[in-house]
Design an enzyme around this catalytic site. Structure first.
Site, short mmCIF file in Angstrom:
data_model
loop_
_atom_site.label_atom_id
_atom_site.label_comp_id
_atom_site.label_asym_id
_atom_site.label_seq_id
_atom_site.Cartn_x
_atom_site.Cartn_y
_atom_site.Cartn_z
N ASP A 51 29.28 22.83 59.48
CA ASP A 51 28.05 22.34 58.35
C ASP A 51 27.54 22.63 58.67
O ASP A 51 27.44 24.04 59.76
CB ASP A 51 28.24 21.34 57.52
CG ASP A 51 28.13 21.30 56.22
OD1 ASP A 51 26.86 22.32 55.84
OD2 ASP A 51 27.91 20.27 54.79
N ARG B 268 19.51 28.67 54.25
CA ARG B 268 18.74 27.80 54.38
C ARG B 268 17.71 27.65 55.76
O ARG B 268 18.08 26.79 56.60
CB ARG B 268 20.64 26.16 54.34
CG ARG B 268 20.93 26.52 53.25
CD ARG B 268 22.13 25.26 53.29
NE ARG B 268 22.87 25.39 52.47
CZ ARG B 268 23.83 24.03 52.28
NH1 ARG B 268 24.08 23.49 53.19
NH2 ARG B 268 24.58 24.12 51.13
N ASP C 216 20.45 19.19 58.60
CA ASP C 216 20.49 18.29 57.49
C ASP C 216 19.48 16.87 57.22
O ASP C 216 20.20 16.21 57.72
CB ASP C 216 21.79 18.37 56.77
CG ASP C 216 22.29 19.62 56.55
OD1 ASP C 216 23.22 19.74 55.78
OD2 ASP C 216 21.95 20.86 57.04
N ASP D 98 27.98 17.56 60.13
CA ASP D 98 26.71 18.72 60.39
C ASP D 98 26.49 18.37 62.54
O ASP D 98 26.83 17.15 63.04
CB ASP D 98 25.70 17.52 60.21
CG ASP D 98 25.50 17.68 58.46
OD1 ASP D 98 25.61 17.22 58.14
OD2 ASP D 98 26.12 18.66 57.56
#
Length: 519
Positions: free
Chosen positions: A357, A414, A361, A334
């Site tokens: 990724d 997302r 997050d 991430d």
């Protein structure tokens, strides 16, 4: 641009309060603690920029200059958000004004980018002590004053409880009662003007300022104005900290700790991992791999062009972290990961591209997070909130996050995808050519308002893939070339104040201000 005087009042009573002839007997006051001082001889590391083109230049000695007269509102912040009763003084030299009713100013008790007390010199021939709350400006007191470009003025604001006073060259121009802002940082301000600032000092109220005034006002007035001016600059969108990260005691990062500049992966890793409060300035391009642990009470901020390649930052179980003005690319996990009950995190004005990724997050019971003014492009999975459907025991009652003024520039999904968090606040973001915008799943509650959706197949979704539905309220959004938004149920109330920009203006606002290099 015209200034909106939505709450313009004259709080000072009696013409004598507004006379510049009311001088202060500095020789008889007792010196108390100096909270802050800067003559810019050592650079500008303690200041935080919002708008404008700032640099140190020589004017007999080092000064801090804002050179862009086309900047609608340029600011530099310093100090502590917890400062309450103090006086701030600085020498100010207006250089040029671009248009009418423009200003240069110093400010006190700045609680955000658009909230403060300020003492302004205007090219409308006035000195004004103001309470600024976004586009609402309350004039506490003012005097007629010829403001000459190329001349130095010494400005001072005293804030003691609800009593706010303003001084020009040692003479009081205004005093009044105003309780809008109880604490906050200092700020240097220009609005469509260029100026130089020097000899900034902050002292407890009643002490002698570090640099006493040395000159007199150009035109000393003798009476209060009959009709105050009604036009001037308008404040831009909020760019300071707002949202969930202001709750739970607030988010200050490394605060006033001395800045440390890092240029290598090893130096960055060491600074991030320290248990002490720190302001970490990233310079140049740093190549690394994996996730670098970022401990509590850190401000991680990039210098111009700062880039992190190949790795990301993780805040795991720690609190009070600010990450700003960095470009992340090609990360192998991430880019920013917030997890394991981490709280009070602000991710602001960063740029993300080409990672593996998530860009940002947030998961595993983390809480009180604001994600603002970031740009994501050439990347798919942007911002996940809540990592799995079977983690309700850790996540319910947490995962409260604000997403505002982010630019989802062709990124896939997302934006965010939400599980369990309620309320999650998604406002004033610009969505462009995305597979989907916001998804509310697993009993989450998401308020989606004032966003601009362009070319988005599914602007909002209730439920996604194998995840059960949440609730989602969508209101006052703007849609063009996009599918039909979904909504369902209700969402818990938002506990903080915020400024909502018109959805139709969000595209231009966000594309002009989001991403690294815009603060």
């Amino acid at each position: 641009m015209q200034r909106k005087h939505l709450a313009r009042t004259a709080a000072a009573t009696g013409a004598g309060l507004l006379a510049l002839a009311l001088t202060i007997g500095l020789a008889g006051t007792a010196r108390a603690a100096t909270l802050f001082s800067d003559d810019f001889s050592g650079g500008t590391g303690s200041w935080s920029k919002s708008g404008g083109d700032w640099s140190t230049v020589t004017d007999g000695s080092a000064t801090f200059q804002q050179a862009n007269t086309g900047s609608e509102l340029a600011r530099q912040f310093a100090g502590d958000t917890g400062w309450t009763d103090y006086q701030v003084q600085a020498r100010v030299k207006p250089l040029a004004f671009n248009g009418s009713n423009r200003l240069v100013a110093i400010g006190a008790r700045s609680t955000s980018a658009s909230k403060r007390y300020q003492l302004a010199l205007t090219n409308a021939g006035r000195a004004e002590l103001q309470a600024v709350d976004g586009s609402s400006i309350t004039v506490i007191g003012s005097v007629a004053l010829t403001v000459s470009t190329g001349s130095w003025y010494t400005l001072r604001i005293e804030a003691s409880g609800s009593t706010i006073k303003g001084f020009v060259n040692g003479s009081q121009i205004a005093s009044g009662s105003n309780s809008a802002f109880g604490a906050g940082r200092i700020v240097l301000v220009t609005a469509y003007a260029s100026a130089r600032f020097d000899d900034v000092s902050v002292d407890t109220v009643g002490s002698t300022p570090t640099t006493p005034p040395t000159t007199s006002p150009t035109t000393p007035p003798t009476t209060a104005p009959t009709t105050p001016p009604t036009t001037g600059p308008t404040s831009p969108p909020q760019t300071g900290l707002v949202g969930w990260a202001t709750q739970n005691g607030g988010t200050t990062g490394g605060g006033s700790a001395a800045a440390t500049t890092v240029t290598t992966a090893s130096a960055l890793t060491s600074a991030l991992g320290s248990t002490s409060a720190a302001v970490i300035r990233v310079s140049g391009t740093i190549s690394c791999s994996g996730m670098l642990r970022t401990r509590s009470n850190k401000t991680v901020i990039g210098n111009s062009g700062a880039t992190i390649v190949g790795c990301g930052l993780t805040v795991s179980g720690d609190r009070n972290v600010i990450i700003r003005n960095l470009t992340f690319r090609d990360w192998d996990d991430d880019a920013i990961n917030v997890e394991t009950s981490a709280t009070n995190i602000w991710v602001d004005h960063n740029t993300f591209s080409n990672g593996y990724d998530g860009a940002v997050d947030i998961k595993r019971g983390s809480d009180f997070v604001t994600v603002s003014w970031n740009r994501i492009f050439s990347h798919d999975k942007s911002m996940l909130l809540g990592h799995s459907d079977d983690n309700a025991s850790q996540d319910v009652g947490h995962l409260r996050v604000s997403y505002h003024h982010n630019w989802f520039d062709g990124s896939g999904t997302r934006h965010p995808r939400v599980r369990f968090g309620n309320p999650v606040h998604v406002y004033n973001n610009y969505y462009y050519n995305n597979e989907y915008g916001v998804a509310s799943t697993m009993n989450a509650g998401v308020l989606v308002e004032g966003n601009y959706f362009e070319g988005v197949d599914d602007p909002t979704l209730v439920g996604y893939a194998d995840s059960g539905p949440g609730t989602l309220v969508q209101r006052n959004n703007y849609f063009t070339g996009s599918g039909t938004p979904q909504s369902a149920g209700s969402v818990a109330s938002i506990p903080y104040s915020y400024q909502l920009d018109s959805a139709s203006s969000v595209k231009s606002i966000v594309t002009a201000g989001a991403g690294a290099g815009r603060i």
